[in-house]
Design a protein around this motif. Structure first.
Motif, mmCIF file in Angstrom:
data_model
loop_
_atom_site.group_PDB
_atom_site.id
_atom_site.type_symbol
_atom_site.label_atom_id
_atom_site.label_comp_id
_atom_site.label_asym_id
_atom_site.label_seq_id
_atom_site.Cartn_x
_atom_site.Cartn_y
_atom_site.Cartn_z
ATOM 1 N N ILE A 107 0.846 -1.196 0.000
ATOM 2 C CA ILE A 107 0.000 0.000 0.000
ATOM 3 C C ILE A 107 0.883 1.249 0.000
ATOM 4 O O ILE A 107 0.621 2.215 -0.708
ATOM 5 N N ALA A 108 1.950 1.205 0.794
ATOM 6 C CA ALA A 108 2.873 2.340 0.867
ATOM 7 C C ALA A 108 3.846 2.350 -0.300
ATOM 8 O O ALA A 108 4.291 3.408 -0.742
ATOM 9 N N LEU A 109 4.184 1.160 -0.815
ATOM 10 C CA LEU A 109 5.103 1.025 -1.949
ATOM 11 C C LEU A 109 4.347 0.359 -3.088
ATOM 12 O O LEU A 109 4.393 -0.858 -3.239
ATOM 13 N N PRO A 110 3.619 1.126 -3.919
ATOM 14 C CA PRO A 110 2.668 0.560 -4.880
ATOM 15 C C PRO A 110 3.253 -0.326 -5.981
ATOM 16 O O PRO A 110 2.522 -1.085 -6.597
ATOM 17 N N SER A 111 4.542 -0.241 -6.255
ATOM 18 C CA SER A 111 5.139 -1.080 -7.287
ATOM 19 C C SER A 111 5.187 -2.531 -6.819
ATOM 20 O O SER A 111 5.812 -2.851 -5.808
ATOM 21 N N ALA A 112 4.525 -3.415 -7.561
ATOM 22 C CA ALA A 112 4.489 -4.828 -7.176
ATOM 23 C C ALA A 112 5.891 -5.434 -7.204
ATOM 24 O O ALA A 112 6.300 -6.128 -6.263
ATOM 25 N N ALA A 113 6.633 -5.169 -8.288
ATOM 26 C CA ALA A 113 7.980 -5.735 -8.405
ATOM 27 C C ALA A 113 8.915 -5.135 -7.363
ATOM 28 O O ALA A 113 9.727 -5.847 -6.755
ATOM 29 N N GLY A 114 8.807 -3.822 -7.136
ATOM 30 C CA GLY A 114 9.655 -3.178 -6.137
ATOM 31 C C GLY A 114 9.373 -3.683 -4.744
ATOM 32 O O GLY A 114 10.292 -3.946 -3.957
ATOM 33 N N CYS A 115 8.091 -3.849 -4.422
ATOM 34 C CA CYS A 115 7.701 -4.371 -3.112
ATOM 35 C C CYS A 115 8.178 -5.807 -2.952
ATOM 36 O O CYS A 115 8.694 -6.191 -1.903
ATOM 37 N N ALA A 116 7.995 -6.612 -4.004
ATOM 38 C CA ALA A 116 8.421 -8.008 -3.956
ATOM 39 C C ALA A 116 9.919 -8.116 -3.714
ATOM 40 O O ALA A 116 10.385 -8.967 -2.947
ATOM 41 N N ALA A 117 10.679 -7.233 -4.364
ATOM 42 C CA ALA A 117 12.135 -7.262 -4.200
ATOM 43 C C ALA A 117 12.547 -6.830 -2.801
ATOM 44 O O ALA A 117 13.375 -7.496 -2.150
ATOM 45 N N ALA A 118 11.959 -5.738 -2.318
ATOM 46 C CA ALA A 118 12.348 -5.208 -1.012
ATOM 47 C C ALA A 118 11.933 -6.131 0.126
ATOM 48 O O ALA A 118 12.733 -6.442 1.018
ATOM 49 N N VAL A 119 10.681 -6.603 0.109
ATOM 50 C CA VAL A 119 10.191 -7.484 1.166
ATOM 51 C C VAL A 119 10.744 -8.895 1.002
ATOM 52 O O VAL A 119 11.144 -9.540 1.977
#
Length: 417
Positions: A107-119
């Motif tokens: 929700i805070a980081l809307p990019s799916a790929a970016g969120c997947a990479a970071a988390v």
């Protein structure tokens, strides 16, 4: 030509399921469709554009470089042991907790790929270290990468708000009950899949680097280093804005520097590992995304993507099913829900009242099912990132996430329409 394209797509997914080299299969299939359309150079152009994608490439490469440095400094091992040591006492929350955490961060980081990479760089190794099967670990992170549907910064929320002549937060408020119901369905279903497949705990896997979890001496400071970039990204996001906005590459490079300061590992070795990680990420993860771009372009050139969208547009008599399964199916095939969702919302949603629905409800249904379909697509950027971190084939994530995403799509349809 369209039917021929459909056959090629089916053969492509069959080849991926049979574990033929994913990049080769996607590239050859896309190029073949482009050749049949008489425009092979456009597929090659798509290849080149994907190679220098300023968002995905920088994010994925720096995240993987950071992950390599965390492994060198053993900061990841300290975090994994810290999380695994605590979570193994509450094993039932390992998988559902990961899905919910990823959803909230997206929700805070809307990019799916970016969120997947970071988390994923943090949670996937932690889950594997705690004994969860790698494929389920990757699936749990991927299953939460549709939380952006509740983000004011997501493309579709302002779009639907404009159609309905209202504000973005009203649109989000309408979607929230359906999203939460769908999230519960995803959490319960994926957890059930893990238990049915007996992948919630792999015997003998909850041992890291030959050390028993209970014997590893956790250094809290080192354990916190891998989390710092994620905290910076959340605090600097447009939705939180506690600190100035921080990009993923900036956060990851700061994490690398912090890892050096905390551990004092040889700086030359850190540099070598960081760039080795970037190189491996480009060859493996970005390589698949580039091949997928050729595949998607081939589908577009041969007319298959357009035909699917047109068929969806003309399903006005069954608007409820079209709004649900049209964007969903296209998102699964293409790895992106944006094109199908925008096409549907531009052509059909303005006439929602004629079908007995509200503009907000129909528009948000198209948005959320597109995101759900992407969250089970083997060619989606987020899926490729999660699969790379878990070291499994992306199709393995699709097989585990499919039941949850289909049931969630049906749930949102029942709630919204």
């Amino acid at each position: 030509m369209i039917w021929l394209g459909a056959i090629i797509v089916l053969l492509t997914f069959a080849a991926i399921i049979k574990r033929y080299e994913t990049r080769m299969v996607l590239f050859v299939s896309g190029l073949l469709m482009a050749l049949l359309s008489g425009k092979p150079l456009e597929a090659i152009d798509a290849f080149g554009k994907a190679m220098v994608n300023p968002t995905l490439v920088t994010v994925i490469c720096t995240v993987m470089g950071f992950a390599y440095v965390m492994k060198l400094t053993k900061c990841d091992a300290h975090l994994v042991h810290l999380l695994a040591g605590g979570l193994t006492k509450f094993r039932a929350v390992l998988i559902p907790g990961t899905v919910i955490i990823t959803f909230a961060i997206n929700i805070a980081l809307p990019s799916a790929a970016g969120c997947a990479a970071a988390v994923g760089a943090i949670m996937i190794p932690a889950l594997i270290g705690a004994g969860v099967h790698p494929a389920i670990a990757g699936s749990a992170v991927l299953a939460g990468t549709w939380g952006s549907t509740l983000s004011p910064g997501a493309t579709h929320n302002p779009f639907v708000a404009k159609l309905a002549n209202t504000d973005v937060m009203t649109v989000i408020a309408v979607l929230t009950p359906a999203d939460l119901a769908a999230l519960a369905v995803v959490v319960i279903t994926l957890t059930a899949v893990a238990y049915i497949r007996k992948e919630h705990h792999v015997e003998g896997q909850s041992v890291i680097d030959g050390n028993d979890l209970g014997e590893f001496k956790v250094n809290i400071i080192k354990a916190m280093v891998p989390i710092v970039p994620l905290v910076l990204l959340v605090l600097g996001s447009k939705q939180v804005q506690v600190i100035p906005e921080v990009t993923v590459p900036q956060a990851m490079l700061f994490g690398v520097i912090l890892g050096f300061v905390v551990t004092w590992v040889n700086a030359q070795e850190i540099s070598k590992q960081f760039f080795a990680g970037m190189g491996d990420a480009f060859g493996s993860v970005v390589g698949i995304i580039v091949a997928a771009a050729v595949f998607n372009e081939g589908m577009k050139l041969i007319g298959l993507t357009g035909a699917l969208i047109e068929a969806m547009k003309h399903s006005e008599s069954i608007a409820k099913l079209a709004a649900t399964f049209g964007p969903f199916i296209i998102a699964v095939l293409s790895g992106s829900g944006d094109a199908a969702t925008l096409a549907f919302n531009g052509a059909i949603t303005p006439h929602a009242a004629q079908f007995g629905f509200g503009i907000i409800e129909m528009g948000q249904q198209a948005q959320v099912v597109g995101a759900l379909g992407r969250s089970m697509s083997p060619v989606a950027g987020a899926a490729i990132v999660c699969a790379g971190l878990a070291k499994v084939n992306p199709i393995e994530l699709t097989k585990r996430n499919a039941p949850a995403m289909v049931l969630a799509a049906i749930t949102t349809m029942l709630v919204l329409l």
